[in-house]
Design a protein around this motif. Structure first.
Motif, PDB file in Angstrom:
ATOM      1  N   TRP A 237     -53.141 -44.468  12.686  1.00 18.70           N
ATOM      2  CA  TRP A 237     -53.795 -44.079  11.438  1.00 18.70           C
ATOM      3  C   TRP A 237     -53.118 -42.932  10.685  1.00 18.70           C
ATOM      4  N   PRO A 238     -52.743 -41.835  11.336  1.00 22.93           N
ATOM      5  CA  PRO A 238     -52.111 -40.753  10.557  1.00 22.93           C
ATOM      6  C   PRO A 238     -50.882 -41.209   9.779  1.00 22.93           C
ATOM      7  N   GLU A 239     -50.102 -42.096  10.370  1.00 21.20           N
ATOM      8  CA  GLU A 239     -48.909 -42.592   9.690  1.00 21.20           C
ATOM      9  C   GLU A 239     -49.266 -43.618   8.621  1.00 21.20           C
ATOM     10  N   VAL A 240     -50.243 -44.473   8.913  1.00 20.73           N
ATOM     11  CA  VAL A 240     -50.635 -45.504   7.953  1.00 20.73           C
ATOM     12  C   VAL A 240     -51.151 -44.885   6.661  1.00 20.73           C
ATOM     13  N   VAL A 241     -52.062 -43.904   6.759  1.00 22.84           N
ATOM     14  CA  VAL A 241     -52.711 -43.376   5.559  1.00 22.84           C
ATOM     15  C   VAL A 241     -51.715 -42.670   4.636  1.00 22.84           C
ATOM     16  N   ASP A 242     -50.679 -42.057   5.203  1.00 23.07           N
ATOM     17  CA  ASP A 242     -49.741 -41.315   4.357  1.00 23.07           C
ATOM     18  C   ASP A 242     -48.424 -42.037   4.109  1.00 23.07           C
ATOM     19  N   LYS A 243     -47.874 -42.717   5.106  1.00 21.09           N
ATOM     20  CA  LYS A 243     -46.578 -43.363   4.916  1.00 21.09           C
ATOM     21  C   LYS A 243     -46.700 -44.795   4.387  1.00 21.09           C
ATOM     22  N   GLU A 244     -47.832 -45.453   4.673  1.00 22.03           N
ATOM     23  CA  GLU A 244     -48.022 -46.824   4.184  1.00 22.03           C
ATOM     24  C   GLU A 244     -48.837 -46.823   2.886  1.00 22.03           C
ATOM     25  N   TRP A 245     -49.945 -46.078   2.896  1.00 20.93           N
ATOM     26  CA  TRP A 245     -50.843 -46.063   1.738  1.00 20.93           C
ATOM     27  C   TRP A 245     -50.525 -44.940   0.751  1.00 20.93           C
ATOM     28  N   HIS A 246     -49.761 -43.927   1.200  1.00 19.41           N
ATOM     29  CA  HIS A 246     -49.408 -42.768   0.369  1.00 19.41           C
ATOM     30  C   HIS A 246     -50.660 -42.072  -0.183  1.00 19.41           C
ATOM     31  N   ALA A 247     -51.650 -41.887   0.682  1.00 19.83           N
ATOM     32  CA  ALA A 247     -52.913 -41.290   0.254  1.00 19.83           C
ATOM     33  C   ALA A 247     -52.824 -39.777   0.079  1.00 19.83           C
ATOM     34  N   ASP A 248     -51.746 -39.144   0.627  1.00 19.45           N
ATOM     35  CA  ASP A 248     -51.675 -37.682   0.644  1.00 19.45           C
ATOM     36  C   ASP A 248     -52.998 -37.161   1.189  1.00 19.45           C
ATOM     37  N   PHE A 249     -53.329 -37.632   2.367  1.00 19.68           N
ATOM     38  CA  PHE A 249     -54.698 -37.636   2.873  1.00 19.68           C
ATOM     39  C   PHE A 249     -55.315 -36.245   2.999  1.00 19.68           C
ATOM     40  N   GLU A 250     -54.651 -35.352   3.713  1.00 23.73           N
ATOM     41  CA  GLU A 250     -55.253 -34.035   3.950  1.00 23.73           C
ATOM     42  C   GLU A 250     -55.416 -33.256   2.644  1.00 23.73           C
ATOM     43  N   LYS A 251     -54.442 -33.358   1.763  1.00 21.88           N
ATOM     44  CA  LYS A 251     -54.549 -32.665   0.480  1.00 21.88           C
ATOM     45  C   LYS A 251     -55.662 -33.262  -0.380  1.00 21.88           C
ATOM     46  N   THR A 252     -55.811 -34.575  -0.329  1.00 21.78           N
ATOM     47  CA  THR A 252     -56.803 -35.256  -1.162  1.00 21.78           C
ATOM     48  C   THR A 252     -58.220 -35.055  -0.650  1.00 21.78           C
ATOM     49  N   PHE A 253     -58.399 -35.105   0.671  1.00 19.52           N
ATOM     50  CA  PHE A 253     -59.753 -35.121   1.229  1.00 19.52           C
ATOM     51  C   PHE A 253     -60.133 -33.873   2.019  1.00 19.52           C
ATOM     52  N   GLY A 254     -59.156 -33.015   2.332  1.00 13.88           N
ATOM     53  CA  GLY A 254     -59.495 -31.739   2.943  1.00 13.88           C
ATOM     54  C   GLY A 254     -59.520 -31.708   4.444  1.00 13.88           C
TER      55      GLY A 254
END
Length: 391
Positions: A237-254
């Motif tokens: 999941w950590p790789e999928v959300v940022d490298k596959e989906w490009h969600a910039d997850f931690e910055k976007t959701f905190g």
């Protein structure tokens, strides 16, 4: 994640038969269609309406995207994130859910690549305002469809290849779709008395991820966040959300994505959300669809046997137990209702008939939700399943 159930397969096949026969009148009757409207004030109570959202929205296959609304008769609102599978890499993206696979008996696929034309025909459960037992029948609803395979958070056009070598673009556009939806919601939904931010399956992840943004806008409302049937554990999941989906997850959701993705959202939200928000989860104890998808994501090719089923169930219950022991205002509903001869249980409650039927230890699921949300009587159901972990 919502792999098509047998009942749904039958209903879809029936609908397709109508189309093949060419009886347009019957087709129009069976397939519910939303009315296009620009503003909520233009709508009639208890009718589904379609809202166009502008140029930034699209489905994963490049087709259109829209929001759905239904006006109720009080000042309470549900913002609901739809489920509908997941894409985590090139191979999974190359196999969307297709009706022809259902008809041929093949694996139905991994995610909806567009908004299904039959979507409204699937929305029962808490969306059924005609059922007198529905504790939310008078509530207003905004329904955020899901057709991007990215748990409503992606922001990337991925170039992939199909099995035959041909190229295609996978539009992980969930983040733009939700942000555009929220812009319309904020402009049309003013100060709900109660606000339920909810979702089922993939949408349960989405509702947890976006709860911080939404609750920050509606600070004066009495807020509940509810994820129904949303547990998939994977080190990917950590790789999928940022490298596959490009969600910039931690910055976007905190908060950071973890292998227990829904658990990381609930723990992160406890720090970010208002102290009085109530956090809710419900699970079918041996959810066959979630087990199916967790197996696929983690490249498990073994049988769906007792060990495989029990392993997923134990991981899910461990997650619930950790949240219950550390988070204030967190409550759960666990049930083995209607376990079948394969040893598995059904997937999701919110939009299904099981919303009215599921019962555990003498408490129905809808009673549990009604007690907590409408009557401020907070409690969990199915604690014995957590106690079994220590045996």
């Amino acid at each position: 994640m919502r792999k098509i159930s047998k009942a749904l397969k039958i209903s879809i096949i029936g609908l397709l038969s109508v189309i093949i026969i060419g009886s347009f009148a019957i087709y129009a009757f069976v397939i519910k269609r939303p009315t296009a409207i620009p503003e909520i004030v233009d709508t009639k109570p208890y009718e589904w309406n379609r809202v166009e959202l502008g140029e930034k929205v699209q489905s994963s296959n490049g087709s259109g995207y829209h929001l759905l609304t239904k006006k109720g008769e009080n000042r309470n609102w549900i913002i609901f994130f739809s489920g509908g599978g997941v894409s985590w890499d090139q191979n999974s993206a190359a196999h969307p859910i297709k009706l022809k696979n259902l008809l041929s008996g093949k694996d139905s696929g991994n995610y909806f690549p567009n908004i299904p034309f039959y979507l409204l025909s699937l929305l029962g459960g808490m969306f059924d305002n005609k059922n007198p037992n529905n504790p939310f029948r008078e509530w207003n609803i905004v329904y955020i469809p899901y057709s991007t395979g990215d748990f409503h958070v992606g922001k990337h056009d991925a170039e992939y290849k199909k099995d035959d070598g041909s190229s295609f673009t996978m539009h992980y556009n969930g983040q733009n779709n939700v942000q555009s939806s929220l812009e319309w919601i904020y402009a049309n939904v003013d100060k709900p008395e109660k606000l339920l931010i909810a979702g089922e399956s993939a949408g349960g992840f989405g509702s947890a991820f976006w709860a911080g943004e939404i609750s920050n806008h509606y600070k004066e409302s009495e807020i509940y966040q509810y994820s129904d049937s949303s547990f998939l554990k994977s080190d990917k999941w950590p790789e999928v959300v940022d490298k596959e989906w490009h969600a910039d997850f931690e910055k976007t959701f905190g908060f950071a994505a973890e292998s227990d993705l829904i658990g990381s959202a609930f723990k992160g939200n406890r720090r970010l959300l208002p102290a009085n928000i109530v956090l809710l989860q419900s699970y079918s104890l041996y959810d066959e669809i979630l087990i199916h998808f967790q197996n696929k994501i983690n490249d498990y090719t073994g049988p769906l046997d007792e060990k495989n089923i029990s392993d997923w169930s134990r991981q899910m219950r461990q997650s619930v137990k950790e949240l219950a022991s550390t988070l204030p205002n967190y409550y759960y509903y666990l049930t083995d209702y209607d376990r079948n001869n394969k040893g598995t249980t059904s997937h999701t409650f919110s939009s299904q008939k099981t919303f009215y039927k599921a019962e555990q230890d003498g408490v129905k699921l809808l009673t549990w939700l009604d007690d907590i949300i409408n009557n401020q009587n907070n409690y969990s159901v199915g604690s014995k399943f957590l106690e079994e972990l220590d045996q």
